[in-house]
Design a protein around this motif. Structure first.
Motif, short mmCIF file in Angstrom:
data_model
loop_
_atom_site.label_atom_id
_atom_site.label_comp_id
_atom_site.label_asym_id
_atom_site.label_seq_id
_atom_site.Cartn_x
_atom_site.Cartn_y
_atom_site.Cartn_z
N THR A 52 -11.52 -8.50 -8.56
CA THR A 52 -10.83 -8.71 -9.84
C THR A 52 -11.77 -8.38 -10.99
OG1 THR A 52 -9.42 -10.46 -8.93
CG2 THR A 52 -9.66 -10.38 -11.32
N PRO B 7 -5.45 -4.42 -3.00
CA PRO B 7 -5.13 -4.48 -4.43
C PRO B 7 -6.37 -4.74 -5.29
CG PRO B 7 -4.58 -6.56 -3.40
CD PRO B 7 -5.05 -5.64 -2.29
N THR B 8 -6.31 -4.29 -6.52
CA THR B 8 -7.34 -4.57 -7.51
C THR B 8 -6.74 -5.44 -8.61
OG1 THR B 8 -8.44 -2.47 -7.09
CG2 THR B 8 -8.96 -3.57 -9.16
N GLY B 9 -7.41 -6.54 -8.93
CA GLY B 9 -6.91 -7.44 -9.96
C GLY B 9 -7.51 -7.13 -11.32
N THR C 167 -9.38 1.06 -10.55
CA THR C 167 -8.65 0.49 -9.42
C THR C 167 -9.34 0.84 -8.10
OG1 THR C 167 -6.58 0.73 -10.65
CG2 THR C 167 -6.40 0.35 -8.30
N HIS D 33 -2.15 -7.03 -10.61
CA HIS D 33 -2.68 -6.47 -9.36
C HIS D 33 -2.10 -5.08 -9.14
CE1 HIS D 33 -4.65 -10.17 -7.95
NE2 HIS D 33 -3.61 -10.80 -8.47
#
Length: 426
Positions: free
Chosen positions: A121, A47-49, A114, A65
């Motif tokens: 993050t 995941p990308t925050g 992303t 996220h």
């Protein structure tokens, strides 16, 4: 004396975006293929925050996220649908709505961020605030370019006006100990450079492109020489200006996302907001703006109804130079804190591209400059999170965006009809 506005009340040219061009579906087809290869084929399953708040926000938003691989798949499918849908509309001789390419661009940007910051993050307010800081000189330069070209003079010398403003603001700000004195001196310096452009382009009818290029080389060489032989020997006495500190506007600066970006800035940025609004209003809603656009579109007709074409061009080019000079002052008084050799780093040429990208409109040119600022700041934001994107690619990104804009991928652009054409009375 009466000049007639167009039915739109904005432009004597009536230039519009041709949203029936096949460039749009082709562009999104390429984006779809690109996102499929990069965002799906080379994506991390992590995941990308996206951190949307700062510690000083009145309301704290949660961190969002997004799974990198799933986001890449969704972006690929949606951009492909946009390409197919816009191609179908064009084949049916229908106009593609404005919101479709905007949504597509947001999707592509989201997919890229992303993918590039997977398992990390991103601090969105810091990304946007840094983009605004880098865009401020571009906006000042673009506004100067819009005014100058709207009145009929091609302003290739935006780079020189920015550079002169940066140099003079550093010296005057240091000698006087006043940031306001440096700011005023920068506007005067930009105006003096524009006087040089006006004399050769308007009075002596020299080719405006050549004059602009020569002025850029002249100011770059002059400021570089003075910096090497004068400022470097006495940096404390000549190149240590008092800068503008950040002023946070109460309540507004606490609004999530936009508060830290727009309302936690220096005085020059707040001044820029006023100048953008004033130019946008005056250009289309005042007698001054109507005269200016008339001279830039049809100087002979304007002369016939009593407008002094030469003086109108001369003083509006001077105004354009003064505005561009303020952009140079921002670099030394708010950004770097001192003058450096060629400190503008080609910002004037990107500002000129923003003028073309924005179709010689102050608001659109401002948005184009903000886009270029965002592209420039992506390198800083992604390097912080350790992105796999090569730094060399990120360094060239704003220039790639500039080339795409000037090449007309977003639509055809037509400058004011008399822009670059000397006017000979009689």
């Amino acid at each position: 004396m009466t000049l007639t506005k167009t039915s739109e009340g904005k432009s004597l040219t009536g230039t519009k975006i041709d949203r029936r061009s096949w460039k749009l579906p082709i562009a999104f087809a390429i984006v779809s293929v690109f996102s499929g290869v990069l965002f799906v084929g080379f994506a991390e399953d992590a995941p990308t925050g996206f951190n949307l708040s700062t510690g000083s926000d009145l309301i704290q938003l949660p961190v969002v996220h997004l799974p990198a691989l799933a986001t890449g798949i969704v972006v690929t499918i949606l951009t492909a649908l946009i390409a197919l849908g816009s191609a179908f509309m064009i084949s049916q001789d229908r106009t593609v709505p404005k919101w479709i390419p905007i949504v597509g661009a947001i999707l592509a940007l989201t997919g890229f961020l992303t993918w590039a910051a997977a398992d990390e993050t991103l601090r969105v307010p810091e990304l946007l605030a840094g983009s605004l800081v880098l865009a401020v000189p571009l906006v000042f330069g673009a506004l100067g370019g819009v005014i100058s070209e709207r009145v009929g003079v091609v302003n290739i010398a935006i780079e020189a006006q920015l550079l002169a403003g940066a140099f003079v603001s550093a010296v005057v700000g240091t000698l006087t100990g006043s940031a306001f004195a440096g700011l005023f001196a920068a506007a005067v310096a930009g105006m003096l450079v524009s006087f040089l452009l006006s004399v050769f382009a308007i009075k002596y009818l020299v080719n405006q492109i050549i004059v602009g290029v020569v002025i850029n080389v002249l100011v770059s060489g002059l400021t570089g020489f003075l910096y090497s032989t004068w400022l470097t020997d006495n940096p404390e006495q000549l190149n240590n200006p008092e800068g503008f500190s950040t002023l946070a506007i109460p309540i507004l600066s606490g609004i999530p996302i936009i508060g830290p970006v727009l309302f936690k800035q220096t005085l020059i940025v707040y001044l820029l907001y006023i100048i953008v609004a004033a130019v946008a209003f005056a250009l289309y809603r005042t007698r001054w703006g109507l005269r200016l656009r008339a001279v830039g579109e049809h100087p002979k007709a304007a002369d016939t109804v009593g407008i002094n074409v030469t003086l109108t061009r001369f003083w509006n080019v001077a105004l354009a130079g003064a505005i561009a000079g303020l952009g140079g002052a921002f670099i030394t008084l708010s950004q770097t804190g001192q003058f450096g050799k060629d400190v503008t780093a080609g910002a004037g040429f990107i500002a000129l591209a923003a003028v073309i990208f924005g179709r010689w409109d102050p608001i659109k040119a401002t948005l184009a400059a903000l886009l270029f600022g965002f592209a420039s700041n992506l390198q800083n934001a992604l390097s912080v999170v350790g992105s796999p994107v090569p730094s060399e690619f990120m360094l060239m990104l704003p220039y790639v965006v500039t080339i795409i804009a000037v090449a007309g991928l977003v639509g055809k652009s037509r400058p004011p009809a008399a822009s670059g054409t000397p006017y000979i009375k009689g």
